[in-house]
Every structure is written in structure tokens, then in C-alpha cells.
Scaffold this motif. Structure first.
Motif, PDB file in Angstrom:
ATOM      1  N   PHE A   1       6.578   8.156   5.874  1.00 57.48           N
ATOM      2  CA  PHE A   1       6.161   6.782   6.136  1.00 57.48           C
ATOM      3  C   PHE A   1       6.278   6.481   7.629  1.00 57.48           C
ATOM      4  O   PHE A   1       7.325   6.745   8.237  1.00 57.48           O
ATOM      5  CB  PHE A   1       7.037   5.798   5.368  1.00 57.48           C
ATOM      6  CG  PHE A   1       6.958   5.934   3.876  1.00 57.48           C
ATOM      7  CD1 PHE A   1       5.906   5.365   3.167  1.00 57.48           C
ATOM      8  CD2 PHE A   1       7.938   6.627   3.176  1.00 57.48           C
ATOM      9  CE1 PHE A   1       5.837   5.483   1.786  1.00 57.48           C
ATOM     10  CE2 PHE A   1       7.877   6.744   1.797  1.00 57.48           C
ATOM     11  CZ  PHE A   1       6.811   6.171   1.102  1.00 57.48           C
ATOM     12  N   THR A   2       5.234   5.900   8.189  1.00 54.72           N
ATOM     13  CA  THR A   2       5.255   5.537   9.604  1.00 54.72           C
ATOM     14  C   THR A   2       5.731   4.102   9.768  1.00 54.72           C
ATOM     15  O   THR A   2       5.066   3.158   9.328  1.00 54.72           O
ATOM     16  CB  THR A   2       3.858   5.691  10.230  1.00 54.72           C
ATOM     17  OG1 THR A   2       3.440   7.051  10.126  1.00 54.72           O
ATOM     18  CG2 THR A   2       3.883   5.299  11.702  1.00 54.72           C
ATOM     19  N   GLY A  58       0.822  -1.211   0.000  1.00 57.52           N
ATOM     20  CA  GLY A  58       0.000   0.000   0.000  1.00 57.52           C
ATOM     21  C   GLY A  58       0.850   1.253   0.000  1.00 57.52           C
ATOM     22  O   GLY A  58       0.512   2.250  -0.644  1.00 57.52           O
ATOM     23  N   GLY A  59       1.971   1.210   0.722  1.00 60.56           N
ATOM     24  CA  GLY A  59       2.885   2.350   0.722  1.00 60.56           C
ATOM     25  C   GLY A  59       3.443   2.621  -0.658  1.00 60.56           C
ATOM     26  O   GLY A  59       3.614   3.775  -1.062  1.00 60.56           O
ATOM     27  N   HIS A  98      10.929  15.524  -0.461  1.00 57.47           N
ATOM     28  CA  HIS A  98      11.439  15.100   0.842  1.00 57.47           C
ATOM     29  C   HIS A  98      10.771  13.783   1.228  1.00 57.47           C
ATOM     30  O   HIS A  98       9.564  13.720   1.439  1.00 57.47           O
ATOM     31  CB  HIS A  98      11.141  16.175   1.892  1.00 57.47           C
ATOM     32  CG  HIS A  98      11.857  15.964   3.182  1.00 57.47           C
ATOM     33  ND1 HIS A  98      11.811  16.882   4.208  1.00 57.47           N
ATOM     34  CD2 HIS A  98      12.638  14.949   3.629  1.00 57.47           C
ATOM     35  CE1 HIS A  98      12.532  16.442   5.227  1.00 57.47           C
ATOM     36  NE2 HIS A  98      13.039  15.271   4.898  1.00 57.47           N
ATOM     37  N   ILE A  99      11.565  12.724   1.337  1.00 59.16           N
ATOM     38  CA  ILE A  99      11.086  11.407   1.745  1.00 59.16           C
ATOM     39  C   ILE A  99      11.657  11.108   3.127  1.00 59.16           C
ATOM     40  O   ILE A  99      12.868  11.202   3.335  1.00 59.16           O
ATOM     41  CB  ILE A  99      11.538  10.296   0.777  1.00 59.16           C
ATOM     42  CG1 ILE A  99      11.225  10.658  -0.682  1.00 59.16           C
ATOM     43  CG2 ILE A  99      10.938   8.961   1.180  1.00 59.16           C
ATOM     44  CD1 ILE A  99       9.783  10.630  -1.051  1.00 59.16           C
ATOM     45  N   ALA A 116      11.418   3.334   1.545  1.00 64.88           N
ATOM     46  CA  ALA A 116      11.626   4.742   1.892  1.00 64.88           C
ATOM     47  C   ALA A 116      13.076   5.159   1.625  1.00 64.88           C
ATOM     48  O   ALA A 116      13.333   6.254   1.117  1.00 64.88           O
ATOM     49  CB  ALA A 116      11.264   4.982   3.358  1.00 64.88           C
ATOM     50  N   GLN A 117      14.014   4.287   1.955  1.00 65.57           N
ATOM     51  CA  GLN A 117      15.419   4.600   1.700  1.00 65.57           C
ATOM     52  C   GLN A 117      15.688   4.722   0.203  1.00 65.57           C
ATOM     53  O   GLN A 117      16.404   5.643  -0.239  1.00 65.57           O
ATOM     54  CB  GLN A 117      16.311   3.524   2.314  1.00 65.57           C
ATOM     55  CG  GLN A 117      16.304   3.521   3.829  1.00 65.57           C
ATOM     56  CD  GLN A 117      17.146   2.407   4.418  1.00 65.57           C
ATOM     57  OE1 GLN A 117      17.664   1.549   3.688  1.00 65.57           O
ATOM     58  NE2 GLN A 117      17.295   2.397   5.733  1.00 65.57           N
ATOM     59  N   SER A 118      15.117   3.828  -0.578  1.00 66.03           N
ATOM     60  CA  SER A 118      15.304   3.896  -2.032  1.00 66.03           C
ATOM     61  C   SER A 118      14.696   5.166  -2.610  1.00 66.03           C
ATOM     62  O   SER A 118      15.304   5.834  -3.463  1.00 66.03           O
ATOM     63  CB  SER A 118      14.671   2.667  -2.690  1.00 66.03           C
ATOM     64  OG  SER A 118      15.334   1.485  -2.326  1.00 66.03           O
ATOM     65  N   LEU A 119      13.487   5.512  -2.151  1.00 63.91           N
ATOM     66  CA  LEU A 119      12.822   6.708  -2.665  1.00 63.91           C
ATOM     67  C   LEU A 119      13.589   7.970  -2.293  1.00 63.91           C
ATOM     68  O   LEU A 119      13.681   8.903  -3.093  1.00 63.91           O
ATOM     69  CB  LEU A 119      11.390   6.788  -2.130  1.00 63.91           C
ATOM     70  CG  LEU A 119      10.426   5.683  -2.563  1.00 63.91           C
ATOM     71  CD1 LEU A 119       9.024   5.979  -2.048  1.00 63.91           C
ATOM     72  CD2 LEU A 119      10.413   5.500  -4.071  1.00 63.91           C
TER      73      LEU A 119
END
Length: 233
Positions: A134-135, A112-113, A174-175, A161-164
Motif C-alpha cells: 500500500f502506498t 478502494g484499498g 506479506h502486507i 494495512a496494519q490490521s491485514l
């Protein structure tokens, strides 16, 4: 030093904890807020309190997510803040876990993320502006016994999240990923009287999200670990 300016936020996976606190905080900052949940009716009181608008969405379904972003964009504007707060647990002894339950847990926590981030980025990239938060959880960095599916989903979300961040921070987006490492205080989860502030206050967590959103791009954080002062590392 330029502080980012945001106008519209979409929070996906809204309950009474972090996401509700964040909705209150963002609305007080003058930001238009959209809230997404499988059952938007449960958000009526929060919408009345904050002026937010609720939308129905199953974040594991690509069609639902695409419709959500189209509806939000049409009704209140394209979101330049997107928060993915959805997760699902499947607990129990590993050899007894039902495969459909495990698949659903991973789908909600991680897939879903992906769907939400993809729709968000399509709208943010033309302006080279936006933030996706992202939580995560303790399970993002350490797996616990009889909780493998939750760790699988949260590890995946953190990796994405790290890849994005590496792909899209250079393009102005900003990710950030948040490791929520500790129990969160709620109406049904009260801390002992002799241990004040031993649980995470959802309003304090929301303030940390806001602080990250206010970072100038010359010094962006891509991950923040949040734990109460008594929590062991």
C-alpha cells in the motif's frame, strides 16, 4: 534463507510516478505486469515500453474491482503481487469542503484499498503466498491544514494495512505499507539545481518496494518510511 519468488503483479492506480517506475522495474525482473487505471488509454506508452497490459477500473466500485481481478487472472494469471497506489485529494478550508468531494477522496484513498486487498487475498490465501503493498504519504502519519480529507483516507489505509499484516502475515501473505514522506520528482516537479537529491526519485522508491518484496518471511517489514536526505522528520 528462502527469497520469495513472484510471477505476476497488478498495480492499481497507475500514473507516471511511482507506479510507472515500479512497472518498469518489475518487468525487468521477469514479472508479468498488469496496470489498472480509470483511463487505461493513458498507459499505452508505458505498456509498449514494459510489455505490461492495461485494464480499466474504478477502484471505488466493487464490481469494477472484481471484474479487474477476474480479467487479469484470465489473461495473464492471478497476481501474487498487488500494489495499491490510488489516492485522491480534496483541498481547502475545512468548513468549505463539499461532502461529496470528501467522500470521494476517502473512497479512493482507503475504500478502494479494501476492495483490492479483499480480491487479492481471496486468490493468495489458498497458496499461502503473495504480497500486498500500500502506498501511503506524509499524510498517513500527520495531518496538514486544509488537507483533512487526504489525511482521513491515508490514515485509514495505514490502519487497514496494519490490521491485514497482523491477520495474514501468519498465513504467508506479506502486507506492507509505505510512507512516502516528501515531494516526488517528475517532469513538472523539478528539484532546484543547488539542492540535488532533495526530492524523491520514483525509480529509487520503486527499488525500495522491490527490496521489501525480496525479504525472507523470517524478517518481513510491515512498514517503511521513505524520505529524501534533506527532509525533516
Amino acid at each position: 534463507m528462502e527469497i520469495p519468488h513472484y510471477e505476476t503483479a497488478l498495480i492499481v492506480g497507475v500514473g507516471e510516478g511511482i507506479s510507472a517506475s515500479l512497472a518498469r522495474l518489475l518487468s525487468k525482473q521477469g514479472i508479468r505486469v498488469a496496470l489498472a487505471a480509470r483511463n487505461p488509454g493513458k498507459l499505452d506508452a508505458l505498456c509498449q515500453e514494459t510489455g505490461a497490459k492495461a485494464f480499466a477500473c474504478d477502484a471505488t466500485q466493487a464490481g469494477d474491482v472484481a471484474k479487474l481481478f477476474a480479467d487479469v487472472e484470465r489473461q495473464i494469471g492471478a497476481p501474487d503481487i498487488v500494489v495499491y497506489n490510488a489516492s485522491q485529494r480534496a483541498r481547502g478550508p475545512f468548513i468549505e469542503l463539499a461532502p461529496p468531494d470528501v467522500a470521494q477522496s476517502i473512497a479512493v484513498s482507503a475504500f478502494g484499498g479494501f476492495l483490492v486487498a479483499q480480491q487479492a487475498l481471496q486468490r493468495m490465501l489458498p497458496n499461502k503466498h503473495g504480497a500486498i503493498l500500500f502506498t501511503g504519504a506524509s499524510a498517513s502519519i500527520k495531518g496538514f491544514a486544509q488537507s483533512a480529507p487526504f489525511a482521513m483516507g491515508k490514515f485509514a489505509l495505514r490502519g487497514m494495512a496494519q490490521s491485514l499484516a497482523r491477520e495474514f502475515a501468519p498465513q504467508g501473505i506479506h502486507i506492507a505499507h509505505f510512507v512516502i514522506d516528501g515531494g516526488i520528482r517528475s517532469s513538472v516537479r523539478v528539484e532546484p539545481a543547488d539542492r540535488p537529491d532533495s526530492m524523491l526519485d520514483p525509480d529509487a522508491i520503486a527499488m525500495n518496494y522491490w527490496n521489501v518484496l525480496q525479504q525472507p518471511r523470517s524478517a518481513w517489514s510491515s512498514e517503511l518510511e521513505i524520505r529524501p536526505w534533506v527532509e525533516k522528520f
